[in-house]
Scaffold this motif. Structure first.
Motif, PDB file in Angstrom:
ATOM      1  N   PHE A 113       0.853  -1.193   0.000  1.00 59.08           N
ATOM      2  CA  PHE A 113       0.000   0.000   0.000  1.00 59.08           C
ATOM      3  C   PHE A 113       0.887   1.241   0.000  1.00 59.08           C
ATOM      4  CE2 PHE A 113      -3.017  -3.077   1.570  1.00 59.08           C
ATOM      5  CZ  PHE A 113      -4.263  -2.629   1.158  1.00 59.08           C
ATOM      6  N   PRO A 114       1.471   1.609  -1.148  1.00 60.46           N
ATOM      7  CA  PRO A 114       2.300   2.819  -1.187  1.00 60.46           C
ATOM      8  C   PRO A 114       1.503   4.027  -0.702  1.00 60.46           C
ATOM      9  CG  PRO A 114       2.481   1.585  -3.239  1.00 60.46           C
ATOM     10  CD  PRO A 114       1.361   0.971  -2.471  1.00 60.46           C
ATOM     11  N   GLY A 115       2.101   4.809   0.157  1.00 65.49           N
ATOM     12  CA  GLY A 115       1.411   5.985   0.674  1.00 65.49           C
ATOM     13  C   GLY A 115       0.847   5.791   2.056  1.00 65.49           C
ATOM     14  N   LEU A 116       0.784   4.550   2.526  1.00 66.84           N
ATOM     15  CA  LEU A 116       0.323   4.284   3.891  1.00 66.84           C
ATOM     16  C   LEU A 116       1.521   3.860   4.727  1.00 66.84           C
ATOM     17  CD1 LEU A 116      -3.055   2.395   3.351  1.00 66.84           C
ATOM     18  CD2 LEU A 116      -2.708   4.763   4.034  1.00 66.84           C
ATOM     19  N   ASN A 117       1.769   4.614   5.796  1.00 69.05           N
ATOM     20  CA  ASN A 117       2.939   4.338   6.637  1.00 69.05           C
ATOM     21  C   ASN A 117       2.738   4.973   8.003  1.00 69.05           C
ATOM     22  OD1 ASN A 117       3.574   7.157   6.281  1.00 69.05           O
ATOM     23  ND2 ASN A 117       4.480   6.627   4.296  1.00 69.05           N
ATOM     24  N   GLU A 118       3.801   5.024   8.794  1.00 69.83           N
ATOM     25  CA  GLU A 118       3.700   5.526  10.162  1.00 69.83           C
ATOM     26  C   GLU A 118       3.336   7.004  10.235  1.00 69.83           C
ATOM     27  OE1 GLU A 118       7.836   5.941   8.693  1.00 69.83           O
ATOM     28  OE2 GLU A 118       6.420   4.281   8.820  1.00 69.83           O
ATOM     29  N   GLU A 119       3.464   7.717   9.104  1.00 69.08           N
ATOM     30  CA  GLU A 119       3.092   9.130   9.094  1.00 69.08           C
ATOM     31  C   GLU A 119       1.580   9.324   9.155  1.00 69.08           C
ATOM     32  OE1 GLU A 119       5.070  11.842   9.185  1.00 69.08           O
ATOM     33  OE2 GLU A 119       6.751  10.468   9.471  1.00 69.08           O
ATOM     34  N   ASN A 120       0.833   8.365   8.641  1.00 69.87           N
ATOM     35  CA  ASN A 120      -0.613   8.563   8.570  1.00 69.87           C
ATOM     36  C   ASN A 120      -1.422   7.395   9.132  1.00 69.87           C
ATOM     37  OD1 ASN A 120      -0.339   6.726   6.269  1.00 69.87           O
ATOM     38  ND2 ASN A 120       0.287   8.556   5.114  1.00 69.87           N
ATOM     39  N   LEU A 121      -0.752   6.388   9.679  1.00 64.92           N
ATOM     40  CA  LEU A 121      -1.434   5.272  10.318  1.00 64.92           C
ATOM     41  C   LEU A 121      -1.095   5.254  11.800  1.00 64.92           C
ATOM     42  CD1 LEU A 121      -0.815   2.429   7.688  1.00 64.92           C
ATOM     43  CD2 LEU A 121      -2.880   3.823   7.968  1.00 64.92           C
ATOM     44  N   VAL A 122      -1.900   4.545  12.574  1.00 68.47           N
ATOM     45  CA  VAL A 122      -1.666   4.473  14.019  1.00 68.47           C
ATOM     46  C   VAL A 122      -1.537   3.018  14.450  1.00 68.47           C
ATOM     47  CG1 VAL A 122      -2.899   6.624  14.464  1.00 68.47           C
ATOM     48  CG2 VAL A 122      -4.146   4.459  14.579  1.00 68.47           C
TER      49      VAL A 122
END
Length: 645
Positions: free
Chosen positions: A383-392
């Motif tokens: 899932f490019p674009g989903l990472n620790e910057e925007n997930l919890v």
């Protein structure tokens, strides 16, 4: 491999954490498309010689078979589907030159009975190759096997052949065929026997165990063939949902060693059974004091021996009992301490491997490893674009149900959220499944939007032992539902959830729980969302009448018609106060669209506030991208209206 990002190589030979080039993503609410578009790449597989990769790649609504040469970096596509009629169930290497691909699709048999079908094809791993059917078409009037992708053993007796289980001679009873991967030419290896649902072969390719199922009595049994013998013997027999149930995992290199999953002190554990001895003694290989151990065996390709198992507990992972692979896994976990790391695939010499690293804020990264060179190479993000910057991260919590039973669940709290907040209760489907602290699309979407998300593993969830699981048998909507209610109340008491801003949402059994929650506890929830939810338990049970699992469904859901009616949301509509969103696909074969149509009619008759969206040609799993888009947009609009942030 210059076209890939390389991991670091230390002089000491220990793997080091590597940096990954990622898209520039800033924290904040992401577009819906980020979540509903699904995995960009999945089912990455390494060829036996370790020189090539194959994967399913999703580009918009199309899924393509992608072939990658690790030496030249060349990439080609071998076939595609838009997932509307057909989808790829899986793709794997048959040998170093050919692939096997399974297609799944919906069809109609007999008296308008809808079915899911599978067909198996081979593809030469080169540009322009054509699909070759592995099961020849039958003549009119002959039995056509519903499922044709039960590959029992690859590369046997040589690289050009494999073993396939197929009920071509007698419906529901598998015969083992030896199939040529290039031509589809087949010959019988083991003819079917009465009640045999499936076969297990040893590492030498001989049929040595069978799983037998009696649809009338719902009893299962296992028969085995001892080494050097010709007479099959009964090994184990058990009724449905019994603690004595056995799952066959596979054979060891020694043909007397059969690995099984069976009960140990109330939890499933891995045993090795010695088939050469009359009393079939079991040696305990792996157990856990809290969780069931079940899954598929991990084999050393070089030694042809089981070395571990893919295990799902509070964080799905690989567990090894082999000392070499224990050390191997420990090295990977030291290099990648923040993720759960799966060795998903090994080359035939065990030296090259694929690694899948994941956690709640890392939806999935594929890496290519080399044990001799001590390197890890980043291949792809799912899932490019989903990472620790925007997930919890998900926090595991536990609470006491009203009868004192301990229940676990997972809580996702948006970044910066303090004090009681808007809560979405998200019970899982099944009900024989579980939620974990790994990434899942719906909880990630909701938390990113700004909601606290609660995922309870209510009684009946899998993974917590036989007694916990079987409290769902014949008990739909009873204590299982109380567990969800009690968890929600616990979050209110803990000042985590705002009691005036709570929505319950789920799919399949979770959709049923959402509707039941709105009806049984009408003051607890301010809205309810049901995707493919059951509204009438008796009707759902009876929908299996034309299928071989009808008697099993009766046991699972219950035979007390009065109890089923009392626990059916369609009969409680007058109690509902909260707005309801119903979504259902017209081609759902697991929960028929009739379930939501009946609920919508009752809601309309009672003049309740509701929205019903019927997804034309939609399936239970929303395989077609436009259907996922339609579903996410409807949920998002409904939440914006009835649970605004």
């Amino acid at each position: 491999m210059h076209n890939f990002l390389s991991g670091l190589l230390l002089a000491s030979g220990v793997l080091a954490f590597f940096s990954v080039a990622a898209e520039d993503n800033k924290a904040g609410v992401l577009p819906l498309e980020t979540f509903y578009q699904g995995e960009r790449i999945e089912q990455l597989k390494l060829s036996p010689d370790g020189k090539r990769l194959v994967a399913l790649k999703n580009i918009k609504q199309d899924t393509l078979i992608q072939l990658i040469d690790l030496v030249s970096g060349e990439s080609v596509y071998l076939g595609k589907t838009d997932n509307k009629k057909y989808r790829f169930a899986w793709v794997r290497w048959a040998n170093n030159t050919h692939l096997l691909a399974s297609f799944r699709y919906g069809d109609v048999r007999g008296l308008n009975t809808k079915t899911t079908e599978s067909r198996l094809f081979s593809i030469e791993a080169k540009a322009g190759a054509e699909l070759v059917p592995m099961v020849k078409a039958v003549r009119e009037g002959e039995h056509q096997s519903q499922f044709q992708d039960d590959v029992i053993k690859l590369r046997f007796p040589d690289d050009d052949h494999f073993l396939l289980g197929l009920d071509r001679e007698m419906a529901g009873h598998d015969t083992i065929y030896q199939v040529n991967v290039k031509t589809g030419k087949a010959s019988v290896v083991q003819r079917h026997k009465t009640n045999v649902a499936s076969w297990v072969v040893d590492r030498q390719g001989q049929a040595r165990a069978s799983v037998d199922y009696n649809a009338k009595t719902t009893e299962s049994s296992v028969r085995v063939l001892r080494p050097g013998q010709t007479e099959w013997v009964d090994a184990w027999r058990w009724p449905a949902f019994s603690e004595q149930a056995i799952s066959l995992l596979g054979f060891g290199k020694d043909p007397k060693d059969l690995y099984i999953s069976a009960n140990h002190e109330g939890r499933l554990a891995v045993f090795k059974v010695d088939l050469s001895k009359a009393d079939l003694p079991r040696q305990l290989i792996l157990s856990h004091p809290v969780y069931d151990i079940e899954g598929s065996l991990i084999y050393s390709a070089a030694r042809d021996e089981p070395v571990g198992i893919y295990f799902s507990d509070e964080s799905s992972r690989s567990l090894f009992w082999d000392e070499e692979f224990k050390a191997f896994q420990a090295g990977l976990d030291k290099a990648l301490p923040d993720t759960v790391n799966y060795i998903t695939n090994l080359s035939s010499d065990d030296r090259s491997y694929l690694l899948y690293a994941t956690n709640a804020t890392t939806p999935g990264i594929y890496l290519l490893g080399n044990r001799d060179e001590k390197t890890l190479i980043h291949l792809a993000e799912t899932f490019p674009g989903l990472n620790e910057e925007n997930l919890v991260h998900k926090e595991k919590i536990s609470y006491k149900a009203r009868d004192g039973l301990n229940i676990e669940g997972y809580l996702s709290v948006p970044k910066g959220k303090k004090g009681p907040g808007a809560l979405v209760v998200l019970p899982h489907g099944g009900p024989f499944s579980q939620d974990s602290n790994s990434f899942d699309t719906f909880s990630a979407y909701l938390a990113n939007k700004g909601y606290i998300v609660f995922q309870p593993n209510f009684r009946g969830s899998s993974g917590y032992g036989h007694q916990f699981l079987t409290q769902a048998v014949g008990q739909y909507g009873m204590a299982m539902q109380d567990d969800i209610t009690d968890g929600t109340q616990y979050l209110i008491e803990q000042k985590i959830a705002d009691p005036k801003r709570i929505c319950i949402m789920g799919a399949s059994y979770g959709g049923y729980a959402a509707l039941l929650g709105a009806a049984r506890t009408p003051d607890l929830y301010q809205c309810a969302i049901s995707f493919a939810g059951i509204s009438d338990l008796r009707e759902q049970r009876n929908s299996y009448r034309n299928y071989t699992n009808y008697n099993l469904a009766k046991k699972q859901m219950g035979e007390d018609n009065d109890q089923l009616e009392q626990n059916s949301p369609v009969n409680m509509v007058e109690n509902i106060k909260a707005p309801v969103l119903l979504l259902h696909g017209t081609e759902d074969l697991s929960v028929r669209v009739k379930q939501s149509r009946m609920m919508a009619e009752e809601l309309a008759d009672e003049k309740k506030v509701f929205t019903y969206i019927e997804i034309e040609d939609g399936t239970h799993n929303l395989d077609y991208l436009p259907h996922r888009k339609q579903t996410f947009e409807a949920i998002d609009a409904f939440l914006n209206k009835y649970l605004p942030l």
